[in-house]
Design a protein around this motif. Structure first.
Motif, mmCIF file in Angstrom:
data_model
loop_
_atom_site.group_PDB
_atom_site.id
_atom_site.type_symbol
_atom_site.label_atom_id
_atom_site.label_comp_id
_atom_site.label_asym_id
_atom_site.label_seq_id
_atom_site.Cartn_x
_atom_site.Cartn_y
_atom_site.Cartn_z
ATOM 1 N N THR A 4 35.778 -2.934 -92.898
ATOM 2 C CA THR A 4 34.493 -3.333 -92.313
ATOM 3 C C THR A 4 34.109 -4.722 -92.780
ATOM 4 O OG1 THR A 4 33.779 -1.037 -92.245
ATOM 5 C CG2 THR A 4 32.063 -2.700 -92.090
ATOM 6 N N SER A 5 34.301 -5.012 -94.056
ATOM 7 C CA SER A 5 33.974 -6.325 -94.601
ATOM 8 C C SER A 5 34.796 -7.415 -93.904
ATOM 9 C CB SER A 5 34.225 -6.356 -96.098
ATOM 10 O OG SER A 5 33.919 -7.623 -96.627
ATOM 11 N N GLN A 6 36.065 -7.146 -93.679
ATOM 12 C CA GLN A 6 36.911 -8.132 -93.010
ATOM 13 C C GLN A 6 36.452 -8.361 -91.577
ATOM 14 O OE1 GLN A 6 40.762 -6.355 -93.577
ATOM 15 N NE2 GLN A 6 41.054 -7.332 -95.571
ATOM 16 N N GLN A 7 36.084 -7.296 -90.879
ATOM 17 C CA GLN A 7 35.621 -7.434 -89.500
ATOM 18 C C GLN A 7 34.299 -8.197 -89.438
ATOM 19 O OE1 GLN A 7 35.464 -3.393 -88.185
ATOM 20 N NE2 GLN A 7 37.649 -3.279 -87.732
ATOM 21 N N VAL A 8 33.395 -7.885 -90.341
ATOM 22 C CA VAL A 8 32.093 -8.547 -90.356
ATOM 23 C C VAL A 8 32.239 -10.006 -90.771
ATOM 24 C CG1 VAL A 8 29.821 -8.538 -91.450
ATOM 25 C CG2 VAL A 8 30.832 -6.410 -90.703
ATOM 26 N N VAL A 10 34.673 -11.951 -90.033
ATOM 27 C CA VAL A 10 35.115 -12.662 -88.839
ATOM 28 C C VAL A 10 33.926 -12.948 -87.931
ATOM 29 C CG1 VAL A 10 36.498 -12.445 -86.727
ATOM 30 C CG2 VAL A 10 37.468 -11.776 -88.925
ATOM 31 N N GLU A 11 33.058 -11.954 -87.723
ATOM 32 C CA GLU A 11 31.893 -12.143 -86.863
ATOM 33 C C GLU A 11 30.902 -13.139 -87.458
ATOM 34 O OE1 GLU A 11 29.973 -8.763 -85.102
ATOM 35 O OE2 GLU A 11 31.821 -7.592 -85.249
ATOM 36 N N ALA A 12 30.713 -13.085 -88.774
ATOM 37 C CA ALA A 12 29.761 -13.978 -89.439
ATOM 38 C C ALA A 12 30.368 -15.350 -89.741
ATOM 39 C CB ALA A 12 29.269 -13.343 -90.733
ATOM 40 N N LYS A 13 31.675 -15.479 -89.544
ATOM 41 C CA LYS A 13 32.402 -16.725 -89.815
ATOM 42 C C LYS A 13 32.258 -17.157 -91.267
ATOM 43 C CE LYS A 13 32.036 -18.131 -85.071
ATOM 44 N NZ LYS A 13 31.370 -18.940 -84.082
ATOM 45 N N LYS A 14 32.466 -16.196 -92.162
ATOM 46 C CA LYS A 14 32.434 -16.457 -93.603
ATOM 47 C C LYS A 14 33.777 -16.024 -94.177
ATOM 48 C CE LYS A 14 27.518 -15.946 -94.465
ATOM 49 N NZ LYS A 14 26.517 -15.278 -95.295
ATOM 50 N N MET A 17 32.616 -11.776 -98.358
ATOM 51 C CA MET A 17 31.256 -11.293 -98.591
ATOM 52 C C MET A 17 31.275 -10.246 -99.682
ATOM 53 S SD MET A 17 29.649 -10.594 -94.878
ATOM 54 C CE MET A 17 29.408 -11.848 -93.676
ATOM 55 N N GLY A 18 30.161 -10.162 -100.395
ATOM 56 C CA GLY A 18 29.999 -9.112 -101.389
ATOM 57 C C GLY A 18 29.562 -7.818 -100.723
ATOM 58 N N PHE A 19 29.325 -6.824 -101.536
ATOM 59 C CA PHE A 19 28.962 -5.498 -101.020
ATOM 60 C C PHE A 19 27.646 -5.538 -100.244
ATOM 61 C CE2 PHE A 19 27.350 -1.130 -101.489
ATOM 62 C CZ PHE A 19 28.416 -0.451 -100.941
ATOM 63 N N ALA A 20 26.606 -6.113 -100.842
ATOM 64 C CA ALA A 20 25.295 -6.165 -100.190
ATOM 65 C C ALA A 20 25.335 -7.050 -98.949
ATOM 66 C CB ALA A 20 24.239 -6.668 -101.166
ATOM 67 N N GLU A 21 26.055 -8.156 -99.035
ATOM 68 C CA GLU A 21 26.179 -9.039 -97.872
ATOM 69 C C GLU A 21 26.877 -8.336 -96.719
ATOM 70 O OE1 GLU A 21 26.649 -13.508 -99.591
ATOM 71 O OE2 GLU A 21 28.306 -12.120 -99.936
ATOM 72 N N THR A 22 27.901 -7.550 -97.029
ATOM 73 C CA THR A 22 28.614 -6.814 -95.990
ATOM 74 C C THR A 22 27.704 -5.799 -95.324
ATOM 75 O OG1 THR A 22 30.722 -7.091 -97.126
ATOM 76 C CG2 THR A 22 30.596 -5.314 -95.529
ATOM 77 N N CYS A 23 26.935 -5.080 -96.119
ATOM 78 C CA CYS A 23 26.011 -4.087 -95.549
ATOM 79 C C CYS A 23 24.953 -4.761 -94.679
ATOM 80 C CB CYS A 23 25.342 -3.282 -96.660
ATOM 81 S SG CYS A 23 26.472 -2.209 -97.528
ATOM 82 N N GLY A 24 24.407 -5.866 -95.160
ATOM 83 C CA GLY A 24 23.409 -6.591 -94.382
ATOM 84 C C GLY A 24 23.988 -7.135 -93.086
#
Length: 77
Positions: A4-8, A10-14, A17-24
């Motif tokens: 999920t973090s990897q997919q997000v 890509v969408e956020a273009k970062k 991300m850390g745990f909280a950033e991924t959830c947000g």
């Protein structure tokens, strides 16, 4: 979570991300109904992780203190 973090990322273009950033970001890029909750999710995860770490630290300190007390009591006998 990693997937999920990897997919997000890509969408956020970062790059990462850390745990909280991924959830947000999951809330931010998720269903439209959940998007307004993105900042709350980020903040909530940060606070819950902090509480978890503090609770674990308290248990650790009590455990170490009890062991020192036991060792000290046994050496004085």
């Amino acid at each position: 979570m990693v997937k999920t973090s990897q997919q997000v990322c890509v969408e956020a273009k970062k790059p990462s991300m850390g745990f909280a950033e991924t959830c947000g970001a999951a809330f931010e890029f998720g269903p439209k109904r959940l998007r307004p909750w993105a900042n709350f999710a980020r903040t909530f995860i940060d606070y819950t992780l902090t509480c978890t770490y503090l609770a674990a630290l308290c248990v650790y300190v009590v455990f170490i203190a009890e062991n020192f007390k036991e060792v000290g009591a046994n050496t004085l006998k």
